[in-house]
Write a protein that holds these residues in place. Sequence first.
Motif, mmCIF file in Angstrom:
data_model
loop_
_atom_site.group_PDB
_atom_site.id
_atom_site.type_symbol
_atom_site.label_atom_id
_atom_site.label_comp_id
_atom_site.label_asym_id
_atom_site.label_seq_id
_atom_site.Cartn_x
_atom_site.Cartn_y
_atom_site.Cartn_z
ATOM 1 N N ILE A 63 -8.715 8.207 8.029
ATOM 2 C CA ILE A 63 -9.257 7.183 7.139
ATOM 3 C C ILE A 63 -8.764 7.382 5.704
ATOM 4 O O ILE A 63 -8.187 6.475 5.097
ATOM 5 N N ILE A 64 -8.985 8.562 5.167
ATOM 6 C CA ILE A 64 -8.684 8.827 3.753
ATOM 7 C C ILE A 64 -7.193 8.690 3.468
ATOM 8 O O ILE A 64 -6.788 7.980 2.540
ATOM 9 N N THR A 65 -6.377 9.373 4.256
ATOM 10 C CA THR A 65 -4.948 9.360 3.942
ATOM 11 C C THR A 65 -4.337 7.983 4.138
ATOM 12 O O THR A 65 -3.476 7.571 3.355
ATOM 13 N N ASN A 66 -4.790 7.241 5.122
ATOM 14 C CA ASN A 66 -4.228 5.909 5.329
ATOM 15 C C ASN A 66 -4.718 4.903 4.305
ATOM 16 O O ASN A 66 -3.979 3.993 3.936
ATOM 17 N N MET A 67 -5.925 5.049 3.817
ATOM 18 C CA MET A 67 -6.398 4.149 2.757
ATOM 19 C C MET A 67 -5.616 4.380 1.465
ATOM 20 O O MET A 67 -5.237 3.425 0.779
ATOM 21 N N VAL A 68 -5.367 5.640 1.137
ATOM 22 C CA VAL A 68 -4.593 5.940 -0.074
ATOM 23 C C VAL A 68 -3.147 5.483 0.106
ATOM 24 O O VAL A 68 -2.561 4.882 -0.798
ATOM 25 N N THR A 69 -2.562 5.739 1.272
ATOM 26 C CA THR A 69 -1.201 5.285 1.544
ATOM 27 C C THR A 69 -1.117 3.765 1.465
ATOM 28 O O THR A 69 -0.178 3.213 0.890
ATOM 29 N N PHE A 70 -2.113 3.085 2.024
ATOM 30 C CA PHE A 70 -2.134 1.620 1.949
ATOM 31 C C PHE A 70 -2.142 1.156 0.499
ATOM 32 O O PHE A 70 -1.384 0.257 0.124
ATOM 33 N N PHE A 71 -2.962 1.785 -0.329
ATOM 34 C CA PHE A 71 -3.027 1.399 -1.738
ATOM 35 C C PHE A 71 -1.661 1.550 -2.400
ATOM 36 O O PHE A 71 -1.188 0.637 -3.082
ATOM 37 N N LEU A 72 -1.008 2.703 -2.218
ATOM 38 C CA LEU A 72 0.291 2.932 -2.852
ATOM 39 C C LEU A 72 1.347 1.962 -2.331
ATOM 40 O O LEU A 72 2.118 1.394 -3.112
ATOM 41 N N ALA A 73 1.391 1.754 -1.026
ATOM 42 C CA ALA A 73 2.373 0.841 -0.454
ATOM 43 C C ALA A 73 2.089 -0.604 -0.884
ATOM 44 O O ALA A 73 3.020 -1.373 -1.146
ATOM 45 N N PHE A 74 0.810 -0.957 -1.002
ATOM 46 C CA PHE A 74 0.444 -2.304 -1.418
ATOM 47 C C PHE A 74 0.848 -2.559 -2.865
ATOM 48 O O PHE A 74 1.272 -3.659 -3.215
ATOM 49 N N VAL A 75 0.747 -1.532 -3.702
ATOM 50 C CA VAL A 75 1.216 -1.661 -5.090
ATOM 51 C C VAL A 75 2.706 -1.983 -5.095
ATOM 52 O O VAL A 75 3.157 -2.879 -5.819
ATOM 53 N N ILE A 76 3.480 -1.258 -4.288
ATOM 54 C CA ILE A 76 4.918 -1.525 -4.206
ATOM 55 C C ILE A 76 5.161 -2.952 -3.703
ATOM 56 O O ILE A 76 5.997 -3.672 -4.246
ATOM 57 N N LEU A 77 4.434 -3.370 -2.693
ATOM 58 C CA LEU A 77 4.585 -4.724 -2.156
ATOM 59 C C LEU A 77 4.253 -5.776 -3.218
ATOM 60 O O LEU A 77 4.991 -6.750 -3.384
ATOM 61 N N LEU A 78 3.171 -5.572 -3.953
ATOM 62 C CA LEU A 78 2.822 -6.524 -5.014
ATOM 63 C C LEU A 78 3.902 -6.585 -6.088
ATOM 64 O O LEU A 78 4.249 -7.668 -6.574
ATOM 65 N N LEU A 79 4.433 -5.422 -6.472
ATOM 66 C CA LEU A 79 5.513 -5.411 -7.467
ATOM 67 C C LEU A 79 6.759 -6.104 -6.922
ATOM 68 O O LEU A 79 7.458 -6.806 -7.663
ATOM 69 N N LYS A 80 7.030 -5.928 -5.626
ATOM 70 C CA LYS A 80 8.173 -6.614 -5.005
ATOM 71 C C LYS A 80 7.978 -8.124 -5.050
ATOM 72 O O LYS A 80 8.884 -8.875 -5.385
ATOM 73 N N LEU A 81 6.780 -8.582 -4.717
ATOM 74 C CA LEU A 81 6.503 -10.017 -4.745
ATOM 75 C C LEU A 81 6.548 -10.573 -6.160
ATOM 76 O O LEU A 81 6.987 -11.702 -6.370
ATOM 77 N N LYS A 82 6.112 -9.782 -7.121
ATOM 78 C CA LYS A 82 6.097 -10.235 -8.511
ATOM 79 C C LYS A 82 7.490 -10.229 -9.133
ATOM 80 O O LYS A 82 7.872 -11.169 -9.833
ATOM 81 N N HIS A 83 8.262 -9.162 -8.877
ATOM 82 C CA HIS A 83 9.550 -9.003 -9.546
ATOM 83 C C HIS A 83 10.746 -9.330 -8.660
ATOM 84 O O HIS A 83 11.872 -9.275 -9.123
ATOM 85 N N GLY A 84 10.476 -9.653 -7.401
ATOM 86 C CA GLY A 84 11.471 -10.076 -6.440
ATOM 87 C C GLY A 84 12.670 -9.229 -6.378
ATOM 88 O O GLY A 84 13.671 -9.376 -5.893
#
Length: 84
Positions: free
Chosen positions: A63-84
């Motif tokens: 639970i803990i490690t995957n939630m933190v990993t999800f947060f970090l990967a989601f930040v990268i995904l959001l930056l990818k969507l924002k900055h293309g």
Amino acid sequence: MDYVTLLGLMAGTLTTLSFLPQVIKTWKTRSTKDISTGMFVLFCTGILLWALYGFAINSMPVIITNMVTFFLAFVILLLKLKHG
């Protein structure tokens, strides 16, 4: 804490921390041209499912490690969507 739980926490922590350099680099440079959107969408979905699996089996390391990993990967995904 038993050694199996400790092993899971250590493995998950190292795997999770592996995303930190990419998050920092992407945040600083605002460059996401070499990051695959499709890969990160699939990865975030998979990690979220792993976290749900962790809840289903009541495994704190999962639970803990995957939630933190999800947060970090989601930040990268959001930056990818924002900055293309």
